[in-house]
Motif scaffolding. Sequence first.
Motif, PDB file in Angstrom:
ATOM      1  N   SER B 273       0.704  -1.229  -0.129  1.00 12.51           N
ATOM      2  CA  SER B 273      -0.066  -0.008   0.069  1.00 12.51           C
ATOM      3  C   SER B 273       0.775   1.282   0.053  1.00 12.51           C
ATOM      4  O   SER B 273       0.541   2.248  -0.601  1.00 12.51           O
ATOM      5  CB  SER B 273      -0.910   0.054   1.053  1.00 12.51           C
ATOM      6  OG  SER B 273      -1.705  -1.062   1.271  1.00 12.51           O
ATOM      7  N   GLU B 274       2.127   1.472   0.668  1.00 15.52           N
ATOM      8  CA  GLU B 274       3.085   2.210   0.629  1.00 15.52           C
ATOM      9  C   GLU B 274       3.609   2.580  -0.554  1.00 15.52           C
ATOM     10  O   GLU B 274       3.816   1.684  -1.351  1.00 15.52           O
ATOM     11  CB  GLU B 274       3.837   2.265   1.764  1.00 15.52           C
ATOM     12  CG  GLU B 274       3.425   2.181   3.134  1.00 15.52           C
ATOM     13  CD  GLU B 274       2.987   3.668   3.692  1.00 15.52           C
ATOM     14  OE1 GLU B 274       3.888   4.554   3.308  1.00 15.52           O
ATOM     15  OE2 GLU B 274       2.054   3.780   4.213  1.00 15.52           O
ATOM     16  N   SER B 276       6.609   4.461  -2.927  1.00  8.06           N
ATOM     17  CA  SER B 276       7.861   5.156  -3.004  1.00  8.06           C
ATOM     18  C   SER B 276       8.438   5.184  -4.542  1.00  8.06           C
ATOM     19  O   SER B 276       8.270   4.191  -5.244  1.00  8.06           O
ATOM     20  CB  SER B 276       8.990   4.358  -1.791  1.00  8.06           C
ATOM     21  OG  SER B 276      10.175   4.696  -2.173  1.00  8.06           O
ATOM     22  N   VAL B 344       6.236   2.491   6.839  1.00  6.50           N
ATOM     23  CA  VAL B 344       5.153   3.679   6.817  1.00  6.50           C
ATOM     24  C   VAL B 344       5.716   5.239   7.125  1.00  6.50           C
ATOM     25  O   VAL B 344       5.097   5.996   6.870  1.00  6.50           O
ATOM     26  CB  VAL B 344       4.150   3.454   8.038  1.00  6.50           C
ATOM     27  CG1 VAL B 344       3.562   2.017   8.175  1.00  6.50           C
ATOM     28  CG2 VAL B 344       5.027   3.786   9.558  1.00  6.50           C
ATOM     29  N   ALA B 366      -0.720   1.896  10.344  1.00  6.58           N
ATOM     30  CA  ALA B 366       0.664   2.680  10.588  1.00  6.58           C
ATOM     31  C   ALA B 366       0.794   2.836  12.178  1.00  6.58           C
ATOM     32  O   ALA B 366       1.803   3.286  12.681  1.00  6.58           O
ATOM     33  CB  ALA B 366       1.015   4.085   9.962  1.00  6.58           C
TER      34      ALA B 366
END
Lengths: 392, 400
Positions: B273-274, B276, B344, B366
């Motif tokens: 889900s995160e 970068s 997170v 988180a």
Amino acid sequence: MNFDYTEEQTLLDNMVTSFVRDNYDWDTRCNIVKSEEGWKEENWKQFAELGLLGVPFDEVYGGLGGKSTDLMIVMEQFGKGLVVEPYLPTVILAGGLISKLGSEEQKNSIIPEIISGNVRCAFAYAEPQSRFDLNDVKTTAVLNGDDYVLNGFKSVVFGAGMASHLIISARTDGDQRSESGISLFIVDTKSDGLTLQNYPTIDEYRASEVIIENLKVSKDNVLGEVNMAYEAIEEIVDISTIAACSEAVGILQVLKDSTTEYCKNRKQFGQSIAKNQVIQHRLVDMMIEYEQAKSILYMAVTADLSNSDERKKAVSAAKARIGKAIKFVGESAIQLHGGMGVVDEYMVSHYFKRATMIGVLFGNTDYHMKRYMTLTQSGISSSDEAISVSVT
Amino acid sequence: MDTAFSNEDLKFQSEIRDFIKTNYPQELRDSINSKRKLGKELSREDLTAWHKILGKHNGWSAPSWPKQYGGAEFTPTQKYIFEQECAKAECQYIMPFGINMVGPVIYTFGNEEQKAQHLPGILSGEVFWCQGYSEPGSGSDLASLKTSAVKEGDYYIVNGQKTWTTMAQYADWIFCLVRTNPEAEKPQQGISFLLIDMKTPGVTVRPIKLMDGTHEVNETWFDNVKVPIENLIGQENMGWTYAKFLLAHERSGIAGVARSKKAIERIKQIASSEMSYGEPLIQDPAFKAKIAAAELELSALEYTELRTLAKDSAGKGPGPESSLLKIKGTDIQQAVTELAMEAVGYYANPHLGTTLSNEYVGPDYATNLSGTYFNFRKASIYGGSNEIQRNIIAKMVLGL
């Protein structure tokens, strides 16, 4: 659940252990590697007499029908003695390919000869540009009448100089990196069109560069189906990787034990250096790394190797993790031996060198880490392709 | 060599699975999850509810105890399966102080009255225990402990201070190492093992807050506490032997393999889900490599634990190799809590994920991951620091 050997496995273990003890003391081993041949045919004959050359082969061909645990036992003990005879190249690698792909006729004519010690084989797969990618094959084979004509170059072929036969991977179709279009050929090492440049390796084993120029191979000597060899190559290299890991675990045990002994005996500042906590903790960490390496080897050996996904994942996990252990245990062994660690005369450096080269064999830690990641996270990742392109 | 489960093992596995499914209360799972996330203290009921349910079922609250004392007497493989299934279902773990620590000491060294008095309450989870070992001046050097017990008639008079007493705030009883002979030649020879009722006058518990703000551990003070001499375990001045037995006895599960596996699964979900560099974090080569490294280490540790269990079931005893499980197990637990926090990004920051007016901030997953990371620095320190574990291996395994 148990990790014990069966009665037969215990016998095998004892047999190989006594062979190493009786025939492979340090001086004898030094003489073997310094000899012109770089191995001892007498030892090979003894392997045949002991039945070792038949361990993985089917009983139908006179083998013992052994499984991965049996090969682990043999290789672990060979590791402890740094046995240089080409068991892995002949019996496990080339022998594995013949068992997997050979026609009944090929198996009947070659396997009994391997088991009796008359035939030694090596597998020529790597090329200067391929690094560890088994699919990267530039060497070509073109059908001309009833013969294939091979041209190309094979790198760092272990045991080729001692072999009567080579198995060569060559491209019969597709582009350089395509998995389909790869075929295997069995050839006599004395064939016209084949030139071997033999050399000792840094760890005193033997390997060869193989130059292939207009080498004629009869259609009868194709191993398996034309164009379809890749999957079998990957599988047998995986099995051989477990064998190499087993050898490494044997070596790591020697490195850990001999370093512990050395530190107990070595006196400085009026006492054994093993009285220093900084040394003790390093030795403990070596032991932990060794145990973790052995554990992940057991994981691979007991995995369901008939399931290709599970096999690949288990093998890459083991090779990557053991590679890390090799580096830590090996470098620590040298460091704690001090000056004695860096000289050629003392045995610890030889074990370190062999372990380090096993780290490279069939793909190093990074290579197997990447393979493991691709196998375990491909479900989530959509950019795996981008990542695998960056592998060089 | 064979690591496949037998048909019986598989049957056992589905029995455990079914039992958890039918009997683990969903409200308990919800209540614990939400408190964990918010960094709220778990209640005594949260900590013991599952223990009490298992205690009513064939001694399952005590997987290792012999049947004659009401335990389940699982085989090592069964213990392994049981732990795996409980971890997979995210069951609250059983407090170790009664079941894994003082219980085996009582049934091994205690007299019949002590067994009859204490074992049923430990099994059922009705009686809550805590451990009185460490003192302010005696951490790794446990044998230097100073809390004194002086015999006066039918009582020991106990004076001194214990520290790091986990969950003493809920405890009914504490098992203590006390000094009964200050004159002994070696410090280890003057120590006794006493059971003390926490309600005895003179016992005071003061909380110690950990760096994540949680209240898990305490200081426990003893001011002229009168302890009946019947509460002495075994012989006077032989306590060190029982203490060592306790430390080495029940190490199964110390590596926490099943729970770390579950935690890695969770991190993979979070990292999917995160984002970068415009892509899910799970695809970041550096992050991916760290997850894979943790998985490999855990896979090796799982087999190290299985090897230890197999040796144990062959009657060879676990021995000091269990120090290896402690070192590696806690290494991985710490690596995993760190990866979760790292996953997170900025949302490691908000304390407990709530605003001053009690509104949630950041993604749900988180909350408190940084708290857990900070909390878990304890793992390589407690139960004998990892340096002490290395000393044990150096001495007992390598003979240095």
